[in-house]
Scaffold this active site. Sequence first.
Site, PDB file in Angstrom:
ATOM      1  N   SER A  56      18.662  46.145  51.497  1.00  0.00           N
ATOM      2  CA  SER A  56      18.208  45.712  50.196  1.00  0.00           C
ATOM      3  C   SER A  56      18.561  46.880  49.156  1.00  0.00           C
ATOM      4  CB  SER A  56      16.523  45.913  50.096  1.00  0.00           C
ATOM      5  OG  SER A  56      16.090  46.895  50.675  1.00  0.00           O
ATOM      6  N   GLU A  67      27.923  49.178  61.061  1.00  0.00           N
ATOM      7  CA  GLU A  67      27.674  50.468  60.218  1.00  0.00           C
ATOM      8  C   GLU A  67      28.279  51.745  60.800  1.00  0.00           C
ATOM      9  OE1 GLU A  67      23.623  48.746  57.931  1.00  0.00           O
ATOM     10  OE2 GLU A  67      23.335  49.947  59.711  1.00  0.00           O
ATOM     11  N   THR A  91      24.465  47.900  54.413  1.00  0.00           N
ATOM     12  CA  THR A  91      24.086  46.710  54.539  1.00  0.00           C
ATOM     13  C   THR A  91      22.284  46.973  54.053  1.00  0.00           C
ATOM     14  OG1 THR A  91      25.190  45.728  56.393  1.00  0.00           O
ATOM     15  CG2 THR A  91      23.141  44.813  56.115  1.00  0.00           C
ATOM     16  N   ASP A 145      16.816  53.966  57.416  1.00  0.00           N
ATOM     17  CA  ASP A 145      15.393  53.605  57.581  1.00  0.00           C
ATOM     18  C   ASP A 145      14.786  54.938  57.429  1.00  0.00           C
ATOM     19  OD1 ASP A 145      15.530  50.664  58.051  1.00  0.00           O
ATOM     20  OD2 ASP A 145      17.098  51.360  59.616  1.00  0.00           O
TER      21      ASP A 145
HETATM   22  C1  5RP Z   1      20.747  47.956  58.269  1.00  0.00           C
HETATM   23  C2  5RP Z   1      20.154  49.276  57.822  1.00  0.00           C
HETATM   24  C3  5RP Z   1      19.939  49.611  56.405  1.00  0.00           C
HETATM   25  O1  5RP Z   1      20.662  50.420  55.928  1.00  0.00           O
HETATM   26  C4  5RP Z   1      18.455  50.196  56.574  1.00  0.00           C
HETATM   27  O2  5RP Z   1      17.694  49.240  57.295  1.00  0.00           O
HETATM   28  C5  5RP Z   1      17.802  50.315  55.220  1.00  0.00           C
HETATM   29  O3  5RP Z   1      17.499  49.135  54.473  1.00  0.00           O
HETATM   30  P1  5RP Z   1      17.067  48.895  53.142  1.00  0.00           P
HETATM   31  O4  5RP Z   1      17.896  49.551  52.049  1.00  0.00           O
HETATM   32  O5  5RP Z   1      16.679  47.421  53.065  1.00  0.00           O
HETATM   33  O6  5RP Z   1      15.635  49.724  53.299  1.00  0.00           O
HETATM   34  O7  5RP Z   1      20.479  50.151  58.635  1.00  0.00           O
HETATM   35  O8  5RP Z   1      20.918  47.721  59.617  1.00  0.00           O
END
Ligand code: 5RP
Length: 221
Positions: free
Chosen positions: A30, A103, A28, A84
């Site tokens: 972007s 996840e 999940t 993150d």
């Molecule tokens: C969602 C997540 C995402 O993988 C994480 O927030 C990274 O997001 P992005 O690809 O938008 O930077 O752990 O729960």
Amino acid sequence: MNADEKKRLAAQAALDFVVEDSILGIGTGSTVNHFIDLLAARKLRIRGAVSSSEASTERLRRHGIAVLDLNEIDDLPVYVDGADEADRDLRLIKGGGAALTREKIVAAVAQRFVCIADDSKLVEVLGRFPLPVEVIPMARAYVARELARLGGRAVWRTGTVTDNGNHVLDVHDLRIEDPVTLETQINQIAGVVTVGLFARRPADLLILAGDSGVTVLGQRD
Ligand code: 5RP
């Protein structure tokens, strides 16, 4: 290159690790959204996907990719997801998009967890990004007090309800020197559904994209 271009580059590199004629785990966020779009455009032959969120499920279906129930699957060669934060041992903080529980489940089932990110996510010590913790709503205040005993300042992510109907606490002020121990400690607090530390089951590969291209950490084969 801006962060979004780097995310797309990391997502593109992950296509090389897709196992054709099998089911693919999809995370999940972007970065993963880029991956889904590129996967559909490349027309790689997969039998379908299992998804870690309603948002990714919807995107996959819009592209005509079948989304399957994890309970129907006993073999998941690859899971692709973002993060993150990541350290050099491929331990992660995840859950910025509130999808951490699903996840973690999909990552547990997968033989190979391929993490994709722009290079700003790489840190020496995890904890700069507030650590997400999914909690049963009635336990929120109790869990926040217990997290304070572990040295963290838990802030309720108001307005966010997870796909599982739960709340999220974001834990600030942690410097996570021992992620495996902290993951275990937080998992043991009553009312915690999932902590967004992926240290007991880290990524197997970390694809980082930066201005000079893509770097892959971890075991390629
Ligand atoms: C969602 C997540 C995402 O993988 C994480 O927030 C990274 O997001 P992005 O690809 O938008 O930077 O752990 O729960």
